[in-house]
Design a protein around this motif. Structure first.
Motif, mmCIF file in Angstrom:
data_model
loop_
_atom_site.group_PDB
_atom_site.id
_atom_site.type_symbol
_atom_site.label_atom_id
_atom_site.label_comp_id
_atom_site.label_asym_id
_atom_site.label_seq_id
_atom_site.Cartn_x
_atom_site.Cartn_y
_atom_site.Cartn_z
ATOM 1 N N THR A 128 1.466 17.283 0.470
ATOM 2 C CA THR A 128 1.276 15.832 0.569
ATOM 3 C C THR A 128 0.048 15.473 1.389
ATOM 4 O O THR A 128 -0.261 14.300 1.561
ATOM 5 N N LEU A 129 -0.654 16.484 1.906
ATOM 6 C CA LEU A 129 -1.650 16.265 2.952
ATOM 7 C C LEU A 129 -3.054 15.940 2.447
ATOM 8 O O LEU A 129 -3.908 15.496 3.221
ATOM 9 N N LYS A 130 -3.315 16.167 1.169
ATOM 10 C CA LYS A 130 -4.682 16.029 0.636
ATOM 11 C C LYS A 130 -5.330 14.673 0.968
ATOM 12 O O LYS A 130 -6.470 14.655 1.466
ATOM 13 N N LEU A 393 4.090 13.081 -17.135
ATOM 14 C CA LEU A 393 3.506 12.325 -16.021
ATOM 15 C C LEU A 393 4.600 11.815 -15.085
ATOM 16 O O LEU A 393 4.443 11.832 -13.858
ATOM 17 N N LYS A 394 5.714 11.383 -15.667
ATOM 18 C CA LYS A 394 6.835 10.932 -14.838
ATOM 19 C C LYS A 394 7.372 12.073 -13.987
ATOM 20 O O LYS A 394 7.781 11.873 -12.836
ATOM 21 N N ALA A 395 7.360 13.284 -14.546
ATOM 22 C CA ALA A 395 7.826 14.454 -13.791
ATOM 23 C C ALA A 395 6.913 14.720 -12.599
ATOM 24 O O ALA A 395 7.380 15.041 -11.495
ATOM 25 N N VAL A 396 5.597 14.589 -12.810
ATOM 26 C CA VAL A 396 4.640 14.760 -11.710
ATOM 27 C C VAL A 396 4.881 13.713 -10.629
ATOM 28 O O VAL A 396 4.939 14.024 -9.431
ATOM 29 N N ASN A 397 5.041 12.458 -11.049
ATOM 30 C CA ASN A 397 5.283 11.384 -10.086
ATOM 31 C C ASN A 397 6.608 11.575 -9.354
ATOM 32 O O ASN A 397 6.722 11.232 -8.168
ATOM 33 N N LEU A 398 7.589 12.129 -10.057
ATOM 34 C CA LEU A 398 8.885 12.376 -9.432
ATOM 35 C C LEU A 398 8.767 13.443 -8.346
ATOM 36 O O LEU A 398 9.431 13.364 -7.303
ATOM 37 N N ARG A 399 7.922 14.442 -8.580
ATOM 38 C CA ARG A 399 7.690 15.457 -7.541
ATOM 39 C C ARG A 399 7.119 14.815 -6.280
ATOM 40 O O ARG A 399 7.539 15.124 -5.156
ATOM 41 N N TYR A 400 6.115 13.938 -6.470
ATOM 42 C CA TYR A 400 5.540 13.247 -5.318
ATOM 43 C C TYR A 400 6.599 12.423 -4.597
ATOM 44 O O TYR A 400 6.645 12.367 -3.367
ATOM 45 N N SER A 401 7.456 11.764 -5.377
ATOM 46 C CA SER A 401 8.510 10.945 -4.796
ATOM 47 C C SER A 401 9.491 11.787 -3.982
ATOM 48 O O SER A 401 9.918 11.394 -2.891
ATOM 49 N N ILE A 402 9.846 12.959 -4.517
ATOM 50 C CA ILE A 402 10.758 13.867 -3.815
ATOM 51 C C ILE A 402 10.151 14.304 -2.485
ATOM 52 O O ILE A 402 10.818 14.292 -1.437
ATOM 53 N N LEU A 403 8.865 14.678 -2.508
ATOM 54 C CA LEU A 403 8.197 15.120 -1.279
ATOM 55 C C LEU A 403 8.078 13.980 -0.269
ATOM 56 O O LEU A 403 8.254 14.183 0.939
ATOM 57 N N LYS A 404 7.771 12.794 -0.768
ATOM 58 C CA LYS A 404 7.681 11.640 0.134
ATOM 59 C C LYS A 404 9.007 11.389 0.833
ATOM 60 O O LYS A 404 9.056 11.172 2.054
ATOM 61 N N LYS A 405 10.094 11.420 0.068
ATOM 62 C CA LYS A 405 11.418 11.209 0.654
ATOM 63 C C LYS A 405 11.773 12.332 1.626
ATOM 64 O O LYS A 405 12.415 12.106 2.654
ATOM 65 N N ALA A 406 11.342 13.557 1.293
ATOM 66 C CA ALA A 406 11.659 14.708 2.138
ATOM 67 C C ALA A 406 11.102 14.539 3.547
ATOM 68 O O ALA A 406 11.778 14.854 4.540
ATOM 69 N N PHE A 407 9.879 14.009 3.646
ATOM 70 C CA PHE A 407 9.217 13.958 4.948
ATOM 71 C C PHE A 407 9.266 12.576 5.599
ATOM 72 O O PHE A 407 8.581 12.330 6.593
#
Length: 514
Positions: A128-130, A393-407
């Motif tokens: 998530t750091l980029k 594309l939704k799958a990619v966005n869902l990954r970002y969403s999962i990581l955002k919620k994680a941290f």
């Protein structure tokens, strides 16, 4: 960004700290490529290029390896298993975990985690750091993230038990996404097989199809090759005439995402390569056999081709241009084109070979029926492909969403029985001190290295010998780093404020500050 600055509110039991506080930040290095003893040894050596397209969480080796001698005589460091690699330039943001001991070049800022930290938790946060890293990176020739800036980036530290639960939840959800994405990719591949089958079956000739040679039905028109042929300096972002290169011509369509124009004056100075509506363009150098139809759906009224393609202009009125372009991209005909190409480093399809190709063409009514059938079936395929791409594309966005919620502490519930994170941070600090002390003791006990004096010039010496600013490329070629661009950039960075850089067109001129 200030050290430890909060970027959002963390749940109770977490604290904001920095990357430098949770582990040991270590840069990499590159041994001299002039010494063969430094290379192809037993130590895996990773560059950002090794991570281009790399999907794994762990990495054990890169394209090249270095020897123990190369490690000793360079700024490269042996990193322990579990180190998290983060590319700090060209580009910023690749991340992976070391599966074993290895080294990296200076294109990384690596974090050696302590035993009281979950490497995978750090790895997922680094994904998530980029954006944050690019924001604090600097440089004119290319963006680079310094070790200091990397160390100061904020880090949301959760209790160790919660780190483990977060990693487990992320991997469970990502596994489900992996499975779904794999199914969608298989479906795309099957659609492409179906598309090729449609094209193959559509052009199986019947008894009333007539055979022609290409030079019977086409006039062949080259792109202009004369003394006025456009150079890079003639290219404009906007202008009178669109000037096509092979990257603009794909299989049965044009790609105008990157385009250049010529002025009216430059256009008028050229003789060949001017398109007319219903012309067929085929690439004949570099990328072979891509073909597209220039028809009235293209809004550009004045278009020329470069010398890496040909215009096929129909002589006969009873042949439909779209039929020909579709025929050319059919599997059997395309394999014929690729079979007849010449050259390896720069493949070509000479016009004299293309003129001898044979093609079977049915009556115009049959051509129309074939085109209509293909377009109908392909439109169904494209609609399904479009839906699959949306889901991917939704799958990619869902990954970002999962990581955002994680941290942000929203992925799993907190547990009041977890050990205090303040105690964890103290433990991490103590482990860091022990690690650094061991490193210092190891350096003290290491045998001294005897380096041979080099008669070649450093960057500073090259610039001192010049009376005026020099192109960066020339400085590189005249320095001792002429065989290693990474070492050149490393020394240039070390010089820092001593060097002045001025942009002149596409070139960078550098000199020593007075």
């Amino acid at each position: 960004m200030e050290k430890g600055k909060q970027t959002y509110k963390l749940p109770e039991g977490w604290i904001w700290t920095t990357i430098g506080d949770i582990g040991i930040v270590q840069s990499g290095g590159t041994p001299s490529t002039r010494n063969k003893e430094f290379w192809e040894g037993e130590i895996s050596w990773i560059t950002p290029a090794d991570l281009s397209g790399y999907k794994g969480k762990y990495i054990s080796k890169g394209k090249r390896s270095i020897s123990k001698l190369g490690l000793d005589y360079s700024s490269a460091k042996l990193l322990p298993k579990g180190t998290i690699l983060f590319s700090s330039r060209a580009p910023i943001g690749y991340t992976v975990i070391a599966k074993n001991e290895l080294a990296t070049n200076q294109g990384f800022k690596n974090l050696i985690p302590t035993k009281s930290l979950n490497s995978e938790y750090v790895y997922y946060y680094f994904q998530t750091l980029k954006p944050k890293a690019e924001k604090v990176a600097s440089g004119t020739t290319f963006l680079e993230l310094s070790a200091t800036k990397f160390s100061q980036l904020p880090f949301p530290l959760a209790p160790l038990q919660e780190q483990e639960r977060i990693v487990s939840k992320i991997e469970s959800l990502f596994s489900e996404l992996d499975h779904a994405e794999k199914g969608l990719q298989i479906a795309k591949q099957q659609l492409e097989v179906y598309r090729q089958a449609i094209l193959k079956l559509s052009f199986e000739k019947d008894k009333d199809w007539k055979s022609y040679r290409f030079d019977d039905i086409f006039d062949f028109i080259d792109g202009d090759r004369g003394k006025n042929y456009p150079k890079r300096g003639d290219y404009k972002e906007n202008g009178y005439c669109l000037f096509l290169s092979t990257q603009n011509v794909r299989l049965n369509y044009f790609d105008f995402s990157n385009r250049v124009y010529l002025t009216k004056e430059k256009h008028n100075s050229l003789r060949n390569g001017l398109l007319e509506y219903d012309d067929i363009i085929i690439t004949t150098r570099g990328t072979i056999g891509n073909v597209a139809l220039y028809d009235k759906s293209i809004s550009e009224p004045v278009v020329r081709i470069n010398s890496s393609m040909l215009i096929l202009r129909l002589k006969q009125k009873d042949i439909i241009p779209k039929f020909i372009t579709t025929y050319i991209i059919s599997p059997s005909f395309r394999s014929k084109i690729l079979k007849e190409k010449t050259g390896t480093a720069q493949p070509q399809l000479p016009s004299f070979i293309l003129k001898q190709f044979e093609i079977s063409i049915p009556p115009i009514s049959t051509q129309e029926q074939i085109i209509k059938k293909i377009e109908f079936q392909v439109s169904i395929i494209e609609n399904i492909e479009s839906l699959i791409n949306i889901l991917l594309l939704k799958a990619v966005n869902l990954r970002y969403s999962i990581l955002k919620k994680a941290f942000t502490g929203e992925l799993i519930p907190q547990d009041s029985l977890d050990k205090l994170v303040s105690e964890l941070l103290k433990q991490i600090k103590a482990e860091k001190e022990i690690y650094l002390k061991n490193q210092i003791d190891s350096k003290k006990n290491a045998p001294k290295k005897i380096k041979k004096m080099s008669k070649e010039l450093s960057i500073e010496e090259v610039l001192k010998n010049s009376t005026e600013p020099m192109p960066a490329k020339e400085v590189w070629q005249n320095s001792k780093h002429k065989d290693n661009i990474e070492d050149f950039y490393a020394e240039l960075k070390e010089l820092g404020d001593k060097v002045k850089e001025v942009k002149k067109g596409l070139n960078s001129l550098i000199s020593l500050k007075q």
